[in-house]
Design a protein around this motif. Structure first.
Motif, mmCIF file in Angstrom:
data_model
loop_
_atom_site.group_PDB
_atom_site.id
_atom_site.type_symbol
_atom_site.label_atom_id
_atom_site.label_comp_id
_atom_site.label_asym_id
_atom_site.label_seq_id
_atom_site.Cartn_x
_atom_site.Cartn_y
_atom_site.Cartn_z
ATOM 1 N N SER A 37 0.849 -1.195 0.000
ATOM 2 C CA SER A 37 0.000 0.000 0.000
ATOM 3 C C SER A 37 0.879 1.237 0.000
ATOM 4 N N TYR A 39 0.449 5.902 -0.310
ATOM 5 C CA TYR A 39 -0.377 7.107 -0.444
ATOM 6 C C TYR A 39 0.224 7.994 -1.513
ATOM 7 N N GLN A 41 -0.153 11.941 -2.622
ATOM 8 C CA GLN A 41 -0.718 13.260 -2.329
ATOM 9 C C GLN A 41 -0.658 14.113 -3.594
ATOM 10 N N ASP A 71 -9.038 10.516 0.760
ATOM 11 C CA ASP A 71 -8.702 10.810 2.153
ATOM 12 C C ASP A 71 -9.896 10.657 3.093
ATOM 13 N N ASN A 73 -11.668 7.920 2.838
ATOM 14 C CA ASN A 73 -11.782 6.463 2.762
ATOM 15 C C ASN A 73 -12.904 6.001 1.832
ATOM 16 N N THR A 100 -5.679 13.235 -1.406
ATOM 17 C CA THR A 100 -4.702 12.192 -1.130
ATOM 18 C C THR A 100 -5.345 10.856 -1.459
ATOM 19 N N LYS A 102 -5.124 6.639 -1.462
ATOM 20 C CA LYS A 102 -4.488 5.452 -0.891
ATOM 21 C C LYS A 102 -4.646 4.334 -1.907
ATOM 22 N N ASP A 104 -4.130 0.383 -2.469
ATOM 23 C CA ASP A 104 -3.925 -0.931 -1.859
ATOM 24 C C ASP A 104 -3.811 -1.964 -2.969
#
Length: 143
Positions: A37, A39, A41, A71, A73, A100, A102, A104
Motif C-alpha cells: 500500500s 499514499y 498526495q 482521504d 476512505n 490524497t 491510498k 492498496d
C-alpha cells in the motif's frame, strides 16, 4: 524469537508535484502473497490526474485486486490494466488537486526476494498525453 517489520521511505519533491509517502507491506514477513500500500498526495497547485502507472519490481506479480480510496476512505472508481510488470490505474473521474489517494495492491505474488523491492510511479495529468515520473518507493521485508 524473531520479529518482522516492513517499511519504506520517500523523498518529498516540491509542493506542486504529486508525491508518494507512507508505503508498507502486510504481512511484513516472507508470505507468498502480500499487500503493498502507498499514499499519493496531489497538491492543491497540481493538475488533476487521469491515471497512474506503477512499474513492479522483478520478483513480484500484480493481481487485478487493487483498490484506490480518497482521504475520506471512499472508494475511487478505477480501471486496472496489467501489462507484464506494468500496472496502469485509470480514473474515469480524474483525481482532483488537494486530495490524497491510498492505493492498496492486494494479493501480490512473491517469486523472488531481491530486497528491497523498488517501484517507480508515473502519472498522466488531464490535458497531457505523456506519463510524467513522480517518484520511487521501496519496500523492505525483514525476517
Amino acid at each position: 524469537m524473531s520479529s518482522s517489520i516492513a517499511y519504506g521511505k520517500a523523498k518529498i519533491p516540491d509542493a506542486k508535484t504529486p508525491h508518494i509517502f507512507g508505503f508498507v507491506q502486510s504481512p511484513p514477513t516472507r508470505a507468498k502473497n502480500v499487500k503493498h500500500s502507498f499514499y499519493l498526495q496531489i497538491p492543491q497547485d497540481s493538475s488533476s490526474l487521469s491515471q497512474i502507472t506503477i512499474n513492479f519490481p522483478y520478483g513480484l506479480t500484480a493481481s487485478r485486486n487493487i483498490n484506490v480510496s480518497d482521504d475520506s476512505n471512499r472508494k475511487i472508481d478505477t480501471n486496472v490494466l496489467i501489462e507484464g510488470r506494468k500496472v496502469t490505474l485509470m480514473f474515469p473521474q480524474p483525481a482532483a488537486p488537494g486530495s490524497t489517494l491510498k492505493v492498496d495492491m492486494k494479493y501480490i505474488s512473491i517469486s523472488a526476494f531481491p530486497r528491497p523491492w523498488l517501484y517507480s510511479v508515473q502519472a498522466k495529468f488531464v490535458g497531457f498525453n505523456k506519463d510524467i515520473p513522480i517518484g520511487l518507493f521501496q519496500i523492505r521485508a525483514y525476517r
